[in-house]
Scaffold this motif. Sequence first.
Motif, PDB file in Angstrom:
ATOM      1  N   CYS A  76       0.855  -1.179   0.000  1.00 48.75           N
ATOM      2  CA  CYS A  76       0.000   0.000   0.000  1.00 48.75           C
ATOM      3  C   CYS A  76       0.901   1.243   0.000  1.00 48.75           C
ATOM      4  O   CYS A  76       2.122   1.133   0.048  1.00 48.75           O
ATOM      5  CB  CYS A  76      -0.937  -0.007   1.203  1.00 48.75           C
ATOM      6  SG  CYS A  76      -0.105   0.105   2.781  1.00 48.75           S
ATOM      7  N   TYR A  77       0.294   2.403  -0.040  1.00 49.09           N
ATOM      8  CA  TYR A  77       1.104   3.618  -0.143  1.00 49.09           C
ATOM      9  C   TYR A  77       1.970   3.836   1.090  1.00 49.09           C
ATOM     10  O   TYR A  77       3.065   4.385   0.993  1.00 49.09           O
ATOM     11  CB  TYR A  77       0.224   4.838  -0.460  1.00 49.09           C
ATOM     12  CG  TYR A  77      -0.441   5.473   0.735  1.00 49.09           C
ATOM     13  CD1 TYR A  77       0.150   6.553   1.380  1.00 49.09           C
ATOM     14  CD2 TYR A  77      -1.660   5.025   1.209  1.00 49.09           C
ATOM     15  CE1 TYR A  77      -0.456   7.152   2.466  1.00 49.09           C
ATOM     16  CE2 TYR A  77      -2.273   5.601   2.288  1.00 49.09           C
ATOM     17  CZ  TYR A  77      -1.670   6.663   2.914  1.00 49.09           C
ATOM     18  OH  TYR A  77      -2.261   7.259   3.998  1.00 49.09           O
ATOM     19  N   GLN A  78       1.514   3.377   2.265  1.00 49.37           N
ATOM     20  CA  GLN A  78       2.333   3.538   3.472  1.00 49.37           C
ATOM     21  C   GLN A  78       3.615   2.722   3.381  1.00 49.37           C
ATOM     22  O   GLN A  78       4.657   3.144   3.885  1.00 49.37           O
ATOM     23  CB  GLN A  78       1.546   3.131   4.724  1.00 49.37           C
ATOM     24  CG  GLN A  78       0.476   4.115   5.091  1.00 49.37           C
ATOM     25  CD  GLN A  78      -0.909   3.533   4.919  1.00 49.37           C
ATOM     26  OE1 GLN A  78      -1.089   2.508   4.280  1.00 49.37           O
ATOM     27  NE2 GLN A  78      -1.891   4.207   5.476  1.00 49.37           N
ATOM     28  N   GLN A 136       4.410  11.122   0.109  1.00 51.97           N
ATOM     29  CA  GLN A 136       3.035  10.620   0.103  1.00 51.97           C
ATOM     30  C   GLN A 136       2.380  10.738  -1.268  1.00 51.97           C
ATOM     31  O   GLN A 136       1.771   9.772  -1.744  1.00 51.97           O
ATOM     32  CB  GLN A 136       2.191  11.356   1.138  1.00 51.97           C
ATOM     33  CG  GLN A 136       0.771  10.832   1.208  1.00 51.97           C
ATOM     34  CD  GLN A 136      -0.059  11.481   2.297  1.00 51.97           C
ATOM     35  OE1 GLN A 136       0.421  12.310   3.048  1.00 51.97           O
ATOM     36  NE2 GLN A 136      -1.310  11.107   2.371  1.00 51.97           N
ATOM     37  N   HIS A 137       2.495  11.861  -1.912  1.00 53.91           N
ATOM     38  CA  HIS A 137       1.865  12.053  -3.214  1.00 53.91           C
ATOM     39  C   HIS A 137       2.426  11.076  -4.248  1.00 53.91           C
ATOM     40  O   HIS A 137       1.674  10.478  -5.016  1.00 53.91           O
ATOM     41  CB  HIS A 137       2.052  13.503  -3.682  1.00 53.91           C
ATOM     42  CG  HIS A 137       1.384  13.799  -4.973  1.00 53.91           C
ATOM     43  ND1 HIS A 137       0.020  13.903  -5.087  1.00 53.91           N
ATOM     44  CD2 HIS A 137       1.884  13.988  -6.220  1.00 53.91           C
ATOM     45  CE1 HIS A 137      -0.296  14.153  -6.352  1.00 53.91           C
ATOM     46  NE2 HIS A 137       0.821  14.210  -7.059  1.00 53.91           N
ATOM     47  N   ARG A 195       1.148   7.507  -3.493  1.00 57.27           N
ATOM     48  CA  ARG A 195      -0.253   7.341  -3.915  1.00 57.27           C
ATOM     49  C   ARG A 195      -0.361   7.252  -5.441  1.00 57.27           C
ATOM     50  O   ARG A 195      -1.183   6.495  -5.956  1.00 57.27           O
ATOM     51  CB  ARG A 195      -1.105   8.479  -3.375  1.00 57.27           C
ATOM     52  CG  ARG A 195      -1.360   8.380  -1.888  1.00 57.27           C
ATOM     53  CD  ARG A 195      -2.299   9.493  -1.425  1.00 57.27           C
ATOM     54  NE  ARG A 195      -2.498   9.488  -0.004  1.00 57.27           N
ATOM     55  CZ  ARG A 195      -3.493   8.842   0.613  1.00 57.27           C
ATOM     56  NH1 ARG A 195      -4.354   8.141  -0.081  1.00 57.27           N
ATOM     57  NH2 ARG A 195      -3.612   8.906   1.923  1.00 57.27           N
ATOM     58  N   ASN A 196       0.449   8.008  -6.155  1.00 62.45           N
ATOM     59  CA  ASN A 196       0.426   7.941  -7.624  1.00 62.45           C
ATOM     60  C   ASN A 196       0.896   6.576  -8.117  1.00 62.45           C
ATOM     61  O   ASN A 196       0.352   6.049  -9.094  1.00 62.45           O
ATOM     62  CB  ASN A 196       1.284   9.041  -8.244  1.00 62.45           C
ATOM     63  CG  ASN A 196       0.552  10.359  -8.314  1.00 62.45           C
ATOM     64  OD1 ASN A 196      -0.671  10.401  -8.287  1.00 62.45           O
ATOM     65  ND2 ASN A 196       1.294  11.443  -8.395  1.00 62.45           N
ATOM     66  N   ILE A 243       0.568   3.718  -6.527  1.00 62.88           N
ATOM     67  CA  ILE A 243      -0.540   2.793  -6.264  1.00 62.88           C
ATOM     68  C   ILE A 243      -1.639   2.992  -7.301  1.00 62.88           C
ATOM     69  O   ILE A 243      -2.205   2.024  -7.823  1.00 62.88           O
ATOM     70  CB  ILE A 243      -1.090   2.986  -4.830  1.00 62.88           C
ATOM     71  CG1 ILE A 243      -0.019   2.675  -3.786  1.00 62.88           C
ATOM     72  CG2 ILE A 243      -2.349   2.158  -4.610  1.00 62.88           C
ATOM     73  CD1 ILE A 243       0.482   1.229  -3.811  1.00 62.88           C
ATOM     74  N   ARG A 244      -1.926   4.237  -7.644  1.00 65.80           N
ATOM     75  CA  ARG A 244      -2.954   4.530  -8.653  1.00 65.80           C
ATOM     76  C   ARG A 244      -2.575   3.932 -10.004  1.00 65.80           C
ATOM     77  O   ARG A 244      -3.405   3.323 -10.684  1.00 65.80           O
ATOM     78  CB  ARG A 244      -3.134   6.049  -8.759  1.00 65.80           C
ATOM     79  CG  ARG A 244      -4.326   6.478  -9.585  1.00 65.80           C
ATOM     80  CD  ARG A 244      -4.539   7.991  -9.531  1.00 65.80           C
ATOM     81  NE  ARG A 244      -4.848   8.414  -8.169  1.00 65.80           N
ATOM     82  CZ  ARG A 244      -4.135   9.296  -7.471  1.00 65.80           C
ATOM     83  NH1 ARG A 244      -3.073   9.870  -7.986  1.00 65.80           N
ATOM     84  NH2 ARG A 244      -4.492   9.629  -6.244  1.00 65.80           N
ATOM     85  N   ARG A 288     -12.457   2.316  -5.357  1.00 69.26           N
ATOM     86  CA  ARG A 288     -11.672   3.429  -4.805  1.00 69.26           C
ATOM     87  C   ARG A 288     -11.095   3.109  -3.431  1.00 69.26           C
ATOM     88  O   ARG A 288     -10.079   3.661  -3.029  1.00 69.26           O
ATOM     89  CB  ARG A 288     -12.547   4.673  -4.671  1.00 69.26           C
ATOM     90  CG  ARG A 288     -12.866   5.334  -5.954  1.00 69.26           C
ATOM     91  CD  ARG A 288     -13.644   6.588  -5.696  1.00 69.26           C
ATOM     92  NE  ARG A 288     -12.938   7.399  -4.712  1.00 69.26           N
ATOM     93  CZ  ARG A 288     -13.003   8.700  -4.624  1.00 69.26           C
ATOM     94  NH1 ARG A 288     -13.758   9.361  -5.449  1.00 69.26           N
ATOM     95  NH2 ARG A 288     -12.334   9.349  -3.710  1.00 69.26           N
ATOM     96  N   GLY A 315      -6.730  -0.265  -1.524  1.00 67.97           N
ATOM     97  CA  GLY A 315      -5.449   0.434  -1.542  1.00 67.97           C
ATOM     98  C   GLY A 315      -4.236  -0.469  -1.601  1.00 67.97           C
ATOM     99  O   GLY A 315      -3.113   0.007  -1.562  1.00 67.97           O
TER     100      GLY A 315
END
Length: 68
Positions: free
Chosen positions: A7-9, A18-19, A22-23, A25-26, A43, A46
Amino acid sequence: MDKSFVCYQDLMALGFKQHTARNIIRQAKQRMVQKGYPLYLNRNLGRVPRSVVESILGSPMNGAVENE
């Protein structure tokens, strides 16, 4: 614990902001949808396969990634 999903963490623990995390992962979710897994259109989901994230990064993820 299973370390085949991230996951993003987990990416932030490796040093990504963080940004950016998240990108990544997206992008991984978009790739999974293109491969035929509509589950990743959710959505709230994650976690993505580690192998997809490694293909986006272009190298294996080094470091201990702990999933809760």
